[in-house]
Design a protein around this motif. Structure first.
Motif, mmCIF file in Angstrom:
data_model
loop_
_atom_site.group_PDB
_atom_site.id
_atom_site.type_symbol
_atom_site.label_atom_id
_atom_site.label_comp_id
_atom_site.label_asym_id
_atom_site.label_seq_id
_atom_site.Cartn_x
_atom_site.Cartn_y
_atom_site.Cartn_z
ATOM 1 N N LEU A 43 60.984 76.103 84.206
ATOM 2 C CA LEU A 43 61.853 76.705 85.223
ATOM 3 C C LEU A 43 61.025 77.073 86.444
ATOM 4 C CD1 LEU A 43 63.894 79.150 82.980
ATOM 5 C CD2 LEU A 43 64.593 76.911 83.781
ATOM 6 N N THR A 44 61.646 76.957 87.592
ATOM 7 C CA THR A 44 60.969 77.389 88.806
ATOM 8 C C THR A 44 60.979 78.916 88.846
ATOM 9 O OG1 THR A 44 62.987 77.401 90.113
ATOM 10 C CG2 THR A 44 61.754 75.327 90.029
ATOM 11 N N THR A 45 60.210 79.475 89.738
ATOM 12 C CA THR A 45 60.164 80.936 89.832
ATOM 13 C C THR A 45 61.519 81.495 90.257
ATOM 14 O OG1 THR A 45 59.281 80.736 92.066
ATOM 15 C CG2 THR A 45 57.695 81.053 90.291
ATOM 16 N N ALA A 46 62.225 80.770 91.109
ATOM 17 C CA ALA A 46 63.555 81.224 91.533
ATOM 18 C C ALA A 46 64.519 81.233 90.355
ATOM 19 C CB ALA A 46 64.079 80.328 92.642
ATOM 20 N N GLN A 47 64.441 80.211 89.505
ATOM 21 C CA GLN A 47 65.304 80.156 88.325
ATOM 22 C C GLN A 47 64.966 81.268 87.344
ATOM 23 O OE1 GLN A 47 64.421 76.140 87.181
ATOM 24 N NE2 GLN A 47 66.407 75.384 87.929
ATOM 25 N N GLN A 48 63.670 81.523 87.162
ATOM 26 C CA GLN A 48 63.243 82.604 86.275
ATOM 27 C C GLN A 48 63.740 83.949 86.789
ATOM 28 O OE1 GLN A 48 58.998 82.135 86.143
ATOM 29 N NE2 GLN A 48 59.074 80.653 84.469
ATOM 30 N N GLU A 49 63.635 84.158 88.090
ATOM 31 C CA GLU A 49 64.102 85.402 88.691
ATOM 32 C C GLU A 49 65.614 85.553 88.532
ATOM 33 O OE1 GLU A 49 64.040 87.749 92.979
ATOM 34 O OE2 GLU A 49 63.192 85.741 92.826
ATOM 35 N N ALA A 50 66.353 84.473 88.739
ATOM 36 C CA ALA A 50 67.807 84.512 88.591
ATOM 37 C C ALA A 50 68.201 84.823 87.156
ATOM 38 C CB ALA A 50 68.413 83.187 89.025
ATOM 39 N N LYS A 51 67.503 84.228 86.205
ATOM 40 C CA LYS A 51 67.785 84.491 84.790
ATOM 41 C C LYS A 51 67.499 85.952 84.442
ATOM 42 C CE LYS A 51 67.692 80.938 81.368
ATOM 43 N NZ LYS A 51 66.979 80.060 80.498
ATOM 44 N N TYR A 52 66.378 86.472 84.966
ATOM 45 C CA TYR A 52 66.019 87.870 84.722
ATOM 46 C C TYR A 52 67.071 88.808 85.301
ATOM 47 C CZ TYR A 52 63.642 92.320 85.209
ATOM 48 O OH TYR A 52 63.333 93.662 85.170
ATOM 49 N N LYS A 53 67.507 88.528 86.536
ATOM 50 C CA LYS A 53 68.524 89.378 87.170
ATOM 51 C C LYS A 53 69.839 89.310 86.413
ATOM 52 C CE LYS A 53 66.730 89.496 91.873
ATOM 53 N NZ LYS A 53 66.995 89.168 93.278
ATOM 54 N N GLN A 54 70.176 88.142 85.901
ATOM 55 C CA GLN A 54 71.408 87.993 85.138
ATOM 56 C C GLN A 54 71.345 88.814 83.850
ATOM 57 O OE1 GLN A 54 72.105 84.059 83.595
ATOM 58 N NE2 GLN A 54 74.321 84.350 83.604
ATOM 59 N N LYS A 55 70.213 88.739 83.149
ATOM 60 C CA LYS A 55 70.053 89.521 81.915
ATOM 61 C C LYS A 55 70.101 91.015 82.218
ATOM 62 C CE LYS A 55 67.414 86.216 79.192
ATOM 63 N NZ LYS A 55 66.147 85.929 78.521
ATOM 64 N N LEU A 56 69.487 91.409 83.317
ATOM 65 C CA LEU A 56 69.484 92.814 83.714
ATOM 66 C C LEU A 56 70.895 93.293 84.038
ATOM 67 C CD1 LEU A 56 67.462 95.119 84.218
ATOM 68 C CD2 LEU A 56 67.381 94.392 86.594
ATOM 69 N N ALA A 57 71.667 92.483 84.758
ATOM 70 C CA ALA A 57 73.046 92.848 85.103
ATOM 71 C C ALA A 57 73.911 92.960 83.850
ATOM 72 C CB ALA A 57 73.634 91.819 86.057
ATOM 73 N N ILE A 58 73.734 92.053 82.916
ATOM 74 C CA ILE A 58 74.500 92.103 81.662
ATOM 75 C C ILE A 58 74.141 93.358 80.877
ATOM 76 C CG2 ILE A 58 74.797 90.986 79.411
ATOM 77 C CD1 ILE A 58 74.572 88.302 80.904
ATOM 78 N N ALA A 59 72.862 93.684 80.830
ATOM 79 C CA ALA A 59 72.431 94.893 80.120
ATOM 80 C C ALA A 59 73.017 96.144 80.761
ATOM 81 C CB ALA A 59 70.908 94.963 80.102
ATOM 82 N N GLN A 60 73.055 96.188 82.092
ATOM 83 C CA GLN A 60 73.633 97.338 82.785
ATOM 84 C C GLN A 60 75.128 97.456 82.521
ATOM 85 O OE1 GLN A 60 72.519 96.678 86.854
ATOM 86 N NE2 GLN A 60 70.500 97.636 86.615
ATOM 87 N N MET A 61 75.828 96.330 82.511
ATOM 88 C CA MET A 61 77.263 96.352 82.230
ATOM 89 C C MET A 61 77.535 96.846 80.807
ATOM 90 S SD MET A 61 78.530 92.834 84.117
ATOM 91 C CE MET A 61 79.808 92.605 82.924
ATOM 92 N N GLU A 62 76.734 96.382 79.856
ATOM 93 C CA GLU A 62 76.904 96.821 78.476
ATOM 94 C C GLU A 62 76.612 98.311 78.331
ATOM 95 O OE1 GLU A 62 74.365 94.192 76.304
ATOM 96 O OE2 GLU A 62 75.896 92.612 76.192
ATOM 97 N N GLU A 63 75.599 98.781 79.045
ATOM 98 C CA GLU A 63 75.258 100.206 78.998
ATOM 99 C C GLU A 63 76.393 101.046 79.581
ATOM 100 O OE1 GLU A 63 73.321 103.596 78.057
ATOM 101 O OE2 GLU A 63 72.783 101.557 77.470
ATOM 102 N N ARG A 64 76.962 100.589 80.713
ATOM 103 C CA ARG A 64 78.106 101.295 81.305
ATOM 104 C C ARG A 64 79.282 101.339 80.339
ATOM 105 N NH1 ARG A 64 78.713 98.074 86.096
ATOM 106 N NH2 ARG A 64 76.591 98.159 86.799
#
Length: 55
Positions: free
Chosen positions: A19-40
């Motif tokens: 994966l490119t760095t942009a793809q890795q960053e996008a995947k990380y942000k997606q996982k982070l957003a999902i974790a925040q939604m689940e926590e909420r």
């Protein structure tokens, strides 16, 4: 005859995983957003009694 074909398919599958760095960053942000939604959702569920909240 089958050996080059197998080698070619293995090479392609390895190349797909890189994966490119942009793809890795996008995947990380997606996982982070999902974790925040689940926590909420968990925090909302904790505030109300069981019969008020359906999961």
């Amino acid at each position: 005859m089958y050996i080059p074909l197998i080698f070619f398919s293995i090479t392609i599958s390895i190349e797909k995983r890189k994966l490119t760095t942009a793809q890795q960053e996008a995947k990380y942000k997606q996982k982070l957003a999902i974790a925040q939604m689940e926590e909420r959702q968990r925090m909302i569920a904790c505030q109300y009694p069981e019969f008020w909240f359906r999961s």
